[in-house]
Design a protein around this motif. Structure first.
Motif, short mmCIF file in Angstrom:
data_model
loop_
_atom_site.label_atom_id
_atom_site.label_comp_id
_atom_site.label_asym_id
_atom_site.label_seq_id
_atom_site.Cartn_x
_atom_site.Cartn_y
_atom_site.Cartn_z
N ARG A 1 118.54 -18.30 19.61
CA ARG A 1 118.30 -16.95 20.13
C ARG A 1 118.73 -16.82 21.59
NH1 ARG A 1 114.24 -14.07 16.98
NH2 ARG A 1 115.43 -13.94 15.06
N SER B 1 122.51 -16.71 21.67
CA SER B 1 123.17 -15.50 21.15
C SER B 1 123.06 -14.35 22.15
CB SER B 1 122.60 -15.12 19.79
OG SER B 1 121.35 -14.53 19.94
N ALA B 2 121.95 -14.29 22.90
CA ALA B 2 121.84 -13.22 23.91
C ALA B 2 122.93 -13.39 24.96
CB ALA B 2 120.47 -13.28 24.56
N LEU C 1 125.85 -15.05 24.53
CA LEU C 1 127.15 -14.77 23.91
C LEU C 1 127.42 -13.28 23.90
CD1 LEU C 1 127.41 -17.24 20.92
CD2 LEU C 1 128.94 -17.05 22.86
N TYR C 2 126.34 -12.50 23.70
CA TYR C 2 126.49 -11.05 23.75
C TYR C 2 126.91 -10.61 25.14
CZ TYR C 2 125.31 -6.13 23.49
OH TYR C 2 125.37 -4.77 23.55
N GLY D 1 130.46 -12.61 25.91
CA GLY D 1 131.54 -12.42 24.95
C GLY D 1 131.72 -10.99 24.51
N VAL D 2 130.68 -10.43 23.87
CA VAL D 2 130.83 -9.11 23.26
C VAL D 2 131.15 -8.06 24.33
CG1 VAL D 2 129.67 -7.34 21.92
CG2 VAL D 2 129.30 -9.74 21.38
N LEU E 1 134.74 -7.91 25.40
CA LEU E 1 135.77 -7.69 24.38
C LEU E 1 136.71 -6.56 24.74
CD1 LEU E 1 134.28 -8.08 20.81
CD2 LEU E 1 136.21 -9.26 21.83
N ILE F 1 131.44 -21.32 25.01
CA ILE F 1 131.80 -20.94 23.64
C ILE F 1 132.62 -19.65 23.65
CG2 ILE F 1 130.86 -20.22 21.41
CD1 ILE F 1 128.46 -22.00 22.03
N ALA F 2 132.25 -18.70 24.52
CA ALA F 2 132.90 -17.39 24.48
C ALA F 2 134.34 -17.47 24.98
CB ALA F 2 132.10 -16.39 25.33
N LEU G 1 137.21 -18.20 22.45
CA LEU G 1 137.30 -17.12 21.47
C LEU G 1 137.96 -15.90 22.11
CD1 LEU G 1 133.79 -17.50 19.81
CD2 LEU G 1 135.99 -18.17 18.89
N LEU G 2 137.54 -15.58 23.34
CA LEU G 2 138.15 -14.44 24.02
C LEU G 2 139.63 -14.68 24.26
CD1 LEU G 2 135.37 -13.62 26.62
CD2 LEU G 2 136.08 -12.19 24.73
N ILE H 1 141.52 -14.09 21.10
CA ILE H 1 141.65 -12.65 20.83
C ILE H 1 142.72 -12.05 21.74
CG2 ILE H 1 140.45 -10.44 21.00
CD1 ILE H 1 137.91 -11.97 20.15
N GLN I 1 117.06 -7.11 18.87
CA GLN I 1 117.47 -8.51 18.74
C GLN I 1 118.47 -8.67 17.60
OE1 GLN I 1 115.86 -11.46 20.37
NE2 GLN I 1 117.65 -12.46 19.49
N THR J 1 121.86 -7.29 18.47
CA THR J 1 122.60 -8.24 19.31
C THR J 1 123.22 -9.33 18.47
OG1 THR J 1 120.99 -7.86 21.03
CG2 THR J 1 122.38 -9.78 21.28
N GLU J 2 122.40 -9.85 17.53
CA GLU J 2 122.91 -10.96 16.72
C GLU J 2 124.09 -10.53 15.87
OE1 GLU J 2 119.52 -12.45 14.70
OE2 GLU J 2 118.92 -13.69 16.41
N LEU K 1 126.23 -8.16 16.58
CA LEU K 1 127.41 -7.99 17.45
C LEU K 1 127.99 -9.35 17.84
CD1 LEU K 1 126.33 -5.02 19.69
CD2 LEU K 1 128.20 -5.10 18.06
N VAL K 2 127.10 -10.31 18.13
CA VAL K 2 127.59 -11.65 18.47
C VAL K 2 128.33 -12.25 17.28
CG1 VAL K 2 126.89 -13.99 19.02
CG2 VAL K 2 125.89 -12.09 20.25
N PHE L 1 131.65 -10.73 17.11
CA PHE L 1 132.51 -11.27 18.17
C PHE L 1 133.06 -12.63 17.78
CE2 PHE L 1 132.18 -14.27 21.82
CZ PHE L 1 133.41 -13.99 22.37
N ALA M 1 135.58 -12.32 15.08
CA ALA M 1 136.85 -11.83 15.60
C ALA M 1 137.61 -12.94 16.30
CB ALA M 1 136.62 -10.66 16.56
N GLY M 2 136.87 -13.78 17.06
CA GLY M 2 137.51 -14.90 17.74
C GLY M 2 138.15 -15.86 16.75
N ALA N 1 141.19 -14.40 15.18
CA ALA N 1 142.33 -14.45 16.10
C ALA N 1 142.94 -15.85 16.11
CB ALA N 1 141.89 -14.05 17.51
#
Lengths: 260, 154
Positions: A42, A45-46, A48-49, A52-53, A56, A153-154, A157-158, A161, B4, B7-8, B10-11, B14, B17-18, B21
């Protein structure tokens, strides 16, 4: 007078060495907490958001335009040699080897690195980090390590992309607007771009940049002078140092990978 | 809880998508899909000079790619270059008196192996050796010979 100058020089040298030492201690502490964070996804992932997200949009748009510019410039040069079919190679090799990892790292340093520094710096200035410590929660493991891993990690991946969107941008300009043959565009690209030499090395580069950019950003925040001025300076320094480190490291990595 | 979960998701998007790619780069941009094929059968050809022929260079017949160069090695007994070709399995009717040349694509282009079919009714099989070969043309040698002939003619 002379001694004063020498003393000032010495003080700044000692200060730099101390900061370098603290940065490495912080890196060690963050790595020690990595296992714990991986068991609590958890937290990860917060981040990564956040890293990463939320990056984007800028990564996608920049990648598209960089690819389109490469397509246009490459075409203008290559057509003079009658080699416009090699446009795919030029666009893909430039993106996958260099521009993808480097530009992504610079953009992430500006978009996410500065935000990380400001966040951690403000946490320190408002004594939230001390508060966590009072509650026997290690702020490095709870706050910094998830951000560090998220950045690592991000970043690849970025970058992937960015490169993929860039290749499509180059395809759009080269094939769609300038009339390069689509088959030659892809087949030359596939013949000349090597998976291991080009794409894997690009991924390795962007992982290294992810480590460097997030490490610098987090350290600048963690080591900030806890005032509003200190946080603002740290944020600036975070972006400048990260950009310089990425460009310097890119040269070293390129020399190691392709120099033989 | 809902935030929460958002968010998960969307992650997850992401990361997907990575990976897409990366997959796109591996498959569409690089030679992973084209170069890693282990299909087809092998032929060997011996050349006195391969020029700058590289592994994975195309093998063509009538200008169409029918395979790739798998390896280029040196035979220290006969002082020849041994080139292993991997031919697509669909092309299984190459006559055994086929002629193998090393050509250059354009004046400055890459070198490739061109096969010219003979007229024999027997076909080459996996592991066979192409008997007739023509070494790569080295531009410097040709220019040297040309100049030599001109000087001798006067």
């Amino acid at each position: 007078m002379l001694l004063d100058g020498l003393a000032r020089l010495g003080r700044s040298g000692i200060g730099a060495a101390e900061r370098l030492g603290r940065a490495h201690l912080l890196l060690g502490a963050m790595l020690m907490g990595a296992g714990e964070v991986l068991r609590r996804p958890r937290l990860l992932s917060a981040q990564l958001y956040n890293i990463g997200v939320l990056s984007l949009l800028i990564i996608g748009v920049s990648g598209l335009f960089v690819g389109m510019v490469l397509g246009l410039q490459g075409y203008i040069t290559l057509v003079q040699f009658g080699a416009a079919e090699s446009l795919g190679v030029v666009v893909a090799a430039a993106l996958v080897r260099e521009l993808g990892p480097v530009v992504t790292a610079l953009l992430v340093a500006g978009r996410a690195g500065s935000a990380l520094t400001a966040e951690i710096g403000l946490m320190k200035a408002t004594e939230q980090l001390s508060g966590l410590e009072m509650m026997a929660v290690d702020p490095v493991r709870r706050i910094l390590t998830p951000r560090f891993l998220g950045g690592i990690i991000a970043m690849p991946l970025l970058a992937a992309i960015f490169s993929a969107v860039g290749v499509l941008g180059g395809y759009f300009v080269g094939v769609g607007l300038l009339g390069v043959d689509a088959g030659a565009f892809w087949s030359q690209m596939q013949a000349k771009v090597d998976f291991q030499d080009d794409i894997l090395n690009g991924v390795i580069k962007s992982v290294a940049f992810g480590v460097v950019v997030t490490w610098i950003a987090l350290f600048q925040g963690y080591d900030t002078v806890p005032t509003s001025e200190g946080v603002s300076r740290s944020t600036t320094r975070s972006v400048v140092h990260a950009a310089l480190a990425v460009l310097g490291l890119d040269f070293v990595l390129t020399a190691l990978m392709y120099g033989d | 809880m809902g935030r929460q979960r958002g968010t998960e998701i969307l992650v997850g998007l992401f990361m997907a998508a990575g990976f897409v790619a990366l997959f796109f780069l591996a498959m569409q941009v690089s030679n992973l899909s084209a170069g890693a094929s282990t299909e087809g059968y092998r032929l060997t050809a011996r050349f006195s000079n391969v020029g700058s022929l590289k592994v994975r260079a195309p093998v063509t017949m009538a200008g169409v790619r029918i395979g790739r160069v798998e390896s280029v090695s040196f035979d220290k007994d006969s002082y020849e270059a041994v080139v292993t070709l991997r031919i697509d399995p669909s092309v299984d009717s190459i006559p055994d008196d086929t002629f193998a040349n090393i050509f250059t694509a354009g004046l400055l282009g890459e070198q490739y192996v061109g096969l010219e079919p003979g007229g024999s009714p027997d076909h080459l099989r996996d592991g066979d050796t192409i008997a007739y070969t023509q070494a790569a043309l080295v531009l410097e040698q040709m220019i040297g010979q040309f100049l030599f002939n001109r000087a001798g003619g006067d």
